[in-house]
Design a protein around this motif. Structure first.
Motif, PDB file in Angstrom:
ATOM      1  N   ARG A  63      -3.306   7.190   9.161  1.00  0.00           N
ATOM      2  CA  ARG A  63      -4.276   8.089   9.799  1.00  0.00           C
ATOM      3  C   ARG A  63      -3.582   9.260  10.491  1.00  0.00           C
ATOM      4  N   SER A  64      -2.561   8.957  11.242  1.00  0.00           N
ATOM      5  CA  SER A  64      -1.846   9.994  11.989  1.00  0.00           C
ATOM      6  C   SER A  64      -1.249  11.036  11.055  1.00  0.00           C
ATOM      7  N   ARG A  65      -0.614  10.570   9.991  1.00  0.00           N
ATOM      8  CA  ARG A  65       0.045  11.497   9.067  1.00  0.00           C
ATOM      9  C   ARG A  65      -0.981  12.295   8.259  1.00  0.00           C
ATOM     10  N   THR A  66      -2.065  11.644   7.792  1.00  0.00           N
ATOM     11  CA  THR A  66      -3.056  12.367   6.992  1.00  0.00           C
ATOM     12  C   THR A  66      -3.841  13.359   7.845  1.00  0.00           C
ATOM     13  N   GLU A  67      -4.041  13.055   9.113  1.00  0.00           N
ATOM     14  CA  GLU A  67      -4.709  14.009  10.004  1.00  0.00           C
ATOM     15  C   GLU A  67      -3.898  15.296  10.148  1.00  0.00           C
ATOM     16  N   HIS A  68      -2.598  15.194   9.905  1.00  0.00           N
ATOM     17  CA  HIS A  68      -1.716  16.361   9.981  1.00  0.00           C
ATOM     18  C   HIS A  68      -1.379  16.915   8.591  1.00  0.00           C
ATOM     19  N   GLY A  69      -2.170  16.534   7.592  1.00  0.00           N
ATOM     20  CA  GLY A  69      -2.043  17.136   6.268  1.00  0.00           C
ATOM     21  C   GLY A  69      -1.211  16.396   5.246  1.00  0.00           C
ATOM     22  N   ALA A  70      -0.586  15.289   5.609  1.00  0.00           N
ATOM     23  CA  ALA A  70       0.216  14.541   4.638  1.00  0.00           C
ATOM     24  C   ALA A  70      -0.698  13.761   3.697  1.00  0.00           C
ATOM     25  N   ARG A  71      -0.178  13.450   2.500  1.00  0.00           N
ATOM     26  CA  ARG A  71      -0.906  12.655   1.510  1.00  0.00           C
ATOM     27  C   ARG A  71      -0.189  11.326   1.279  1.00  0.00           C
ATOM     28  N   PHE A  72      -0.969  10.272   1.195  1.00  0.00           N
ATOM     29  CA  PHE A  72      -0.471   8.963   0.798  1.00  0.00           C
ATOM     30  C   PHE A  72      -1.156   8.614  -0.516  1.00  0.00           C
ATOM     31  N   GLN A  73      -0.367   8.456  -1.568  1.00  0.00           N
ATOM     32  CA  GLN A  73      -0.894   8.095  -2.878  1.00  0.00           C
ATOM     33  C   GLN A  73      -0.208   6.816  -3.336  1.00  0.00           C
ATOM     34  N   ARG A  74      -0.988   5.963  -3.991  1.00  0.00           N
ATOM     35  CA  ARG A  74      -0.454   4.684  -4.447  1.00  0.00           C
ATOM     36  C   ARG A  74      -1.084   4.348  -5.789  1.00  0.00           C
ATOM     37  N   VAL A  75      -0.263   3.910  -6.735  1.00  0.00           N
ATOM     38  CA  VAL A  75      -0.762   3.393  -8.003  1.00  0.00           C
ATOM     39  C   VAL A  75      -0.333   1.938  -8.078  1.00  0.00           C
ATOM     40  N   ARG A  76      -1.333   1.068  -8.241  1.00  0.00           N
ATOM     41  CA  ARG A  76      -1.076  -0.360  -8.383  1.00  0.00           C
ATOM     42  C   ARG A  76      -1.229  -0.736  -9.850  1.00  0.00           C
ATOM     43  N   VAL A  77      -0.182  -1.326 -10.384  1.00  0.00           N
ATOM     44  CA  VAL A  77      -0.214  -1.821 -11.751  1.00  0.00           C
ATOM     45  C   VAL A  77      -0.771  -3.239 -11.683  1.00  0.00           C
ATOM     46  N   LEU A  78      -1.888  -3.455 -12.399  1.00  0.00           N
ATOM     47  CA  LEU A  78      -2.616  -4.710 -12.284  1.00  0.00           C
ATOM     48  C   LEU A  78      -2.519  -5.568 -13.531  1.00  0.00           C
ATOM     49  N   ALA A  79      -2.396  -6.875 -13.282  1.00  0.00           N
ATOM     50  CA  ALA A  79      -2.435  -7.861 -14.359  1.00  0.00           C
ATOM     51  C   ALA A  79      -3.841  -7.890 -14.951  1.00  0.00           C
ATOM     52  N   GLU A  80      -3.926  -8.406 -16.150  1.00  0.00           N
ATOM     53  CA  GLU A  80      -5.214  -8.522 -16.836  1.00  0.00           C
ATOM     54  C   GLU A  80      -5.413  -9.978 -17.254  1.00  0.00           C
ATOM     55  N   PRO A  81      -6.203 -10.762 -16.524  1.00  0.00           N
ATOM     56  CA  PRO A  81      -7.007 -10.398 -15.363  1.00  0.00           C
ATOM     57  C   PRO A  81      -6.141 -10.295 -14.096  1.00  0.00           C
ATOM     58  N   MET A  82      -6.727  -9.694 -13.057  1.00  0.00           N
ATOM     59  CA  MET A  82      -6.001  -9.526 -11.809  1.00  0.00           C
ATOM     60  C   MET A  82      -5.671 -10.892 -11.198  1.00  0.00           C
ATOM     61  N   THR A  83      -4.525 -10.951 -10.534  1.00  0.00           N
ATOM     62  CA  THR A  83      -4.146 -12.165  -9.825  1.00  0.00           C
ATOM     63  C   THR A  83      -4.982 -12.284  -8.548  1.00  0.00           C
ATOM     64  N   SER A  84      -4.960 -13.459  -7.952  1.00  0.00           N
ATOM     65  CA  SER A  84      -5.666 -13.657  -6.680  1.00  0.00           C
ATOM     66  C   SER A  84      -5.141 -12.691  -5.622  1.00  0.00           C
ATOM     67  N   TYR A  85      -3.819 -12.494  -5.612  1.00  0.00           N
ATOM     68  CA  TYR A  85      -3.249 -11.557  -4.648  1.00  0.00           C
ATOM     69  C   TYR A  85      -3.775 -10.143  -4.899  1.00  0.00           C
ATOM     70  N   GLN A  86      -3.847  -9.717  -6.150  1.00  0.00           N
ATOM     71  CA  GLN A  86      -4.324  -8.368  -6.452  1.00  0.00           C
ATOM     72  C   GLN A  86      -5.792  -8.195  -6.080  1.00  0.00           C
ATOM     73  N   LEU A  87      -6.593  -9.236  -6.226  1.00  0.00           N
ATOM     74  CA  LEU A  87      -7.987  -9.180  -5.769  1.00  0.00           C
ATOM     75  C   LEU A  87      -8.041  -9.020  -4.247  1.00  0.00           C
ATOM     76  N   TYR A  88      -7.184  -9.761  -3.553  1.00  0.00           N
ATOM     77  CA  TYR A  88      -7.087  -9.637  -2.096  1.00  0.00           C
ATOM     78  C   TYR A  88      -6.652  -8.217  -1.702  1.00  0.00           C
ATOM     79  N   ALA A  89      -5.624  -7.693  -2.376  1.00  0.00           N
ATOM     80  CA  ALA A  89      -5.117  -6.355  -2.062  1.00  0.00           C
ATOM     81  C   ALA A  89      -6.186  -5.297  -2.301  1.00  0.00           C
ATOM     82  N   ARG A  90      -6.997  -5.485  -3.328  1.00  0.00           N
ATOM     83  CA  ARG A  90      -8.090  -4.553  -3.604  1.00  0.00           C
ATOM     84  C   ARG A  90      -9.110  -4.575  -2.472  1.00  0.00           C
TER      85      ARG A  90
END
Length: 177
Positions: A63-90
């Motif tokens: 929040r602090s960084r984005t309020e000052h114009g920074a960007r946070f981008q993330r790409v998650r590579v997901l299993a097919e089907p998603m693991t329990s952890y990936q469902l939690y992370a989503r």
């Protein structure tokens, strides 16, 4: 900054105070383990109400960084089907990370393979320096390599571009269900 090995999470966290404009993460593991998230994951898996207090410091950083114009981008590579952890992370991302300002997208493991993306996690900061993340087989963070060599950073910049271009936001991802 020079090339170095980062051995702890606190050292890694300090990097988030040093970048100016952008932080990009590629996540490729099916499961991450850490003392912070063990109980919240257990609560998710057993259908208990979430307790997100453990992630509040990270959310405040975002929040602090984005309020000052920074960007946070993330790409998650997901299993097919998603693991329990990936469902939690989503669920956590939709409830916490995205409202705090992270732009999180997904890419299937098969597509990531077709695109020849690396098989390891990394953070790239300001498209100028990279930390490659290392985890043991249980998903525990074991360290990271800090990289500033321009030819190597250039390769990571290209991987980040490709991953972002071919990914889909959590809100619209067919894998998000």
């Amino acid at each position: 900054m020079t090339e170095c090995t980062i051995t702890g999470r606190d050292e890694l966290r300090r990097l988030f105070t040093r970048f100016r404009d952008s932080a990009f993460r590629l996540e490729v593991h099916r499961h991450y383990q850490g003392s912070d998230g063990a109980e919240p994951l257990h609560r998710f898996l057993t259908g208990q109400p979430p307790d997100d207090t453990w992630i509040h410091p990270w959310l405040e950083t975002v929040r602090s960084r984005t309020e000052h114009g920074a960007r946070f981008q993330r790409v998650r590579v997901l299993a097919e089907p998603m693991t329990s952890y990936q469902l939690y992370a989503r669920a956590l991302a939709l409830r916490c990370n995205i409202p705090a300002g992270e732009d999180i997208r997904t890419l299937s493991e098969s597509r990531a393979g077709e695109l020849e993306l690396p098989g390891h996690d990394f953070w790239m900061f300001d498209a100028r320096w990279v930390t490659t993340m290392h985890f043991d087989e249980s998903g525990n963070f074991t360290g990271a390599e800090f990289i500033t060599a321009s030819d190597t950073v250039s390769q990571y910049r290209e991987w980040a571009r490709i991953a972002w271009q071919h990914s889909t936001s959590y809100e619209t991802s067919p894998m998000g269900t």
